[in-house]
Write an enzyme that holds these catalytic residues in place. Structure first.
Site, PDB file in Angstrom:
ATOM      1  N   HIS A 104      65.326 -16.804 -45.682  1.00  0.00           N
ATOM      2  CA  HIS A 104      66.197 -15.632 -45.072  1.00  0.00           C
ATOM      3  C   HIS A 104      65.205 -15.099 -43.806  1.00  0.00           C
ATOM      4  O   HIS A 104      65.927 -14.106 -42.881  1.00  0.00           O
ATOM      5  CB  HIS A 104      66.361 -14.393 -46.131  1.00  0.00           C
ATOM      6  CG  HIS A 104      65.013 -13.581 -46.340  1.00  0.00           C
ATOM      7  ND1 HIS A 104      64.372 -13.882 -47.500  1.00  0.00           N
ATOM      8  CD2 HIS A 104      64.520 -12.483 -45.772  1.00  0.00           C
ATOM      9  CE1 HIS A 104      63.302 -13.148 -47.669  1.00  0.00           C
ATOM     10  NE2 HIS A 104      63.392 -12.304 -46.402  1.00  0.00           N
ATOM     11  N   ASP A 134      65.732 -19.867 -51.326  1.00  0.00           N
ATOM     12  CA  ASP A 134      65.110 -18.998 -50.291  1.00  0.00           C
ATOM     13  C   ASP A 134      63.667 -19.389 -49.657  1.00  0.00           C
ATOM     14  O   ASP A 134      62.734 -18.784 -49.603  1.00  0.00           O
ATOM     15  CB  ASP A 134      64.922 -17.687 -50.731  1.00  0.00           C
ATOM     16  CG  ASP A 134      64.826 -16.562 -49.668  1.00  0.00           C
ATOM     17  OD1 ASP A 134      65.288 -16.839 -48.627  1.00  0.00           O
ATOM     18  OD2 ASP A 134      64.143 -15.592 -49.857  1.00  0.00           O
ATOM     19  N   SER A 210      57.769 -10.864 -46.365  1.00  0.00           N
ATOM     20  CA  SER A 210      58.524 -12.040 -46.927  1.00  0.00           C
ATOM     21  C   SER A 210      58.190 -13.177 -46.080  1.00  0.00           C
ATOM     22  O   SER A 210      57.711 -13.354 -45.023  1.00  0.00           O
ATOM     23  CB  SER A 210      59.990 -11.913 -46.404  1.00  0.00           C
ATOM     24  OG  SER A 210      60.682 -10.916 -47.180  1.00  0.00           O
TER      25      SER A 210
END
Length: 458
Positions: A104, A134, A210
């Site tokens: 992402h 992911d 992230s």
């Protein structure tokens, strides 16, 4: 086998019991610090900045989806280009310039800029991006003297282990936070991206973290930070990281030239064994996965499993949920013959399963329809389609895989299963194409768990 790990400090190691019973003898022992671990691990964590060019249609209806789609159908082509900027983190896992981050963060980016701790900057390209886990793998070229993190076997982690999270929260620059492993094998909540099998930590993780590193006190990568559980968007002390064992499989897949992670197909639907189920089936304690559905083409069916069995272990690792089972097979990969144990009628049994990809049998035979159905694509349902579209293992018929343009007005939607036309069953996609040439149509459709009829013509 689990080993009792010592806390690693500065220039030496003090075991927890020794530390609890010993009076500090030096300034070094008084001022315990994570600094040596950070100095070792932080240079391998990078800041990532991305640019993505998106098409934006200009309509007088703003964000109203219904009127926007209506406007776009009759006035196509009125678009403008817009650049979206985002930020995240990544981890160098090989001195040749291989970096792991989140899908992402970089999966759809048109431009990726990587900034190292020593302020060097590089353009990066995506060599693998896997939405389901992911995770993404990047490559930067012509970089020298790159630090890299060693991966630790994430199965050796225990709740209570100390960990550090390193990343670029809110774009303020590289930041380090500390915490412990709060839980293992967590689903991550409804909004969590990725594999659904996470390391939970209370080390502060915020937007921008992230793709960053979760490391142990030896500076080894134990997970890639990917999500937080928060109502405000900031850290509430519940963060999730993809375990390093799955990260290792993604890196291996990228080194083999694959563009996404190749997963074995389960062909199983099941549920966790609750206390009530355990009592009803005379189990000593709740454990394992109760098999509710089993596709006849599944490798687990070929290994001898049946509905009603309880799958206990795979490759000697316990499995207590379907998400954990999915994680296990993803880390093992395809082509291996692995042992498993299961229970049937109160007796423990053993078998071996050869993990394979979902078969394309029968061939999906995708067909783009024409005439009044232009914009609709149909395909035969097979195990590969079932896996991709997350259909029921009992699904049969022909799938509507794509609906575009004016075909939306016909009432069919992506994911619909066409069961019959004008009272006759549908054998395959080629037969459906012929059946749709009739002037009057009654199309029997299954949408989720509901069935209905779409009438067209006449």
């Amino acid at each position: 086998m689990r080993y009792l790990r010592a806390f690693i400090f500065a220039l030496g190691a003090l075991s927890a019991p020794a530390f609890a019973q010993t009076v500090p003898q030096s300034q070094l022992e008084i001022s315990l610090s994570f600094a040596p671990v950070v100095k070792q691990a932080a240079p391998a964590v990078v800041n990532i900045y991305t640019k993505t060019v998106v098409d934006r249609r200009r309509t007088p209806f703003g964000d109203d989806k219904f009127f926007r789609d209506f406007f776009n159908e009759f006035f196509p082509g009125r678009t403008s280009k817009r650049i979206e900027n985002s930020l995240g983190s990544g981890v160098i896992v090989d001195p040749s310039g291989v970096i792991v981050s989140n899908h992402h963060v970089v999966g759809n980016a048109d431009e990726i800029r990587v900034v190292l701790q020593d302020r060097r900057e590089f353009q990066a390209r995506v060599i693998l991006s896997d939405e389901k886990s992911d995770l993404a793998v990047l490559q930067i070229d012509q970089a020298e003297d790159l630090p890299a993190l060693e991966l630790r076997d994430s199965d050796t982690l225990e709740v209570g282990d100390l960990v550090l999270a390193i990343g670029n929260p809110f774009g303020v620059g590289q930041t380090v936070t500390s915490g412990i492993v709060s839980a293992l094998a967590r689903p991550g909540g409804r909004r969590a991206r990725g594999a659904g099998y996470f390391i939970q930590t209370d080390a502060a993780i915020n937007p921008g973290n992230s793709g960053g590193a979760l490391v142990d006190l030896k500076g080894r990568l134990v997970g890639v930070n990917t999500a937080i559980l928060s109502r405000s968007g900031g850290s509430n002390g519940i963060g999730f990281a993809v375990p390093a064992n799955l990260v290792a499989r993604v890196i291996e897949s990228a080194s083999q030239g694959l563009s996404m992670l190749e997963r074995p197909w389960l062909g199983i639907r099941g549920q966790e064994v609750t206390g009530e189920i355990a009592e009803a089936m005379a189990l000593g304690r709740p454990s394992g996965v109760l098999v509710d559905q089993l596709h006849p083409a599944s490798a687990f069916a070929a290994a001898g499993l049946k509905t009603g069995d309880i799958l206990m272990t795979l490759d000697q690792d316990p499995v207590n949920s379907v998400s954990e089972l999915s994680f296990r097979v993803a880390t093992i990969g395809t082509g291996r013959l692995v042992p498993l144990t299961y229970m049937r009628a109160g007796k423990t049994r053993t078998a071996e399963v050869k993990l394979t990809r979902a078969p394309e049998e029968p061939p999906r035979n995708e067909i783009a329809l024409d005439g009044p159905f232009t914009g609709i694509t149909i395909a035969n349902i097979n195990p590969a389609v079932i896996e991709e579209q997350e259909l029921s293992l009992t699904a049969k018929g022909v799938l509507v895989s794509r609906v575009q343009g004016r075909a939306r007005r016909l009432g069919l939607q992506p994911g619909d299963i066409v069961l019959g036309v004008n009272g006759s069953g549908v054998a395959d996609s080629a037969a459906l194409e012929l059946m749709l040439s009739a002037e009057r149509l009654e199309i029997e459709v299954q949408r989720g768990k509901k069935r209905g009829t779409i009438r067209l013509g006449g």
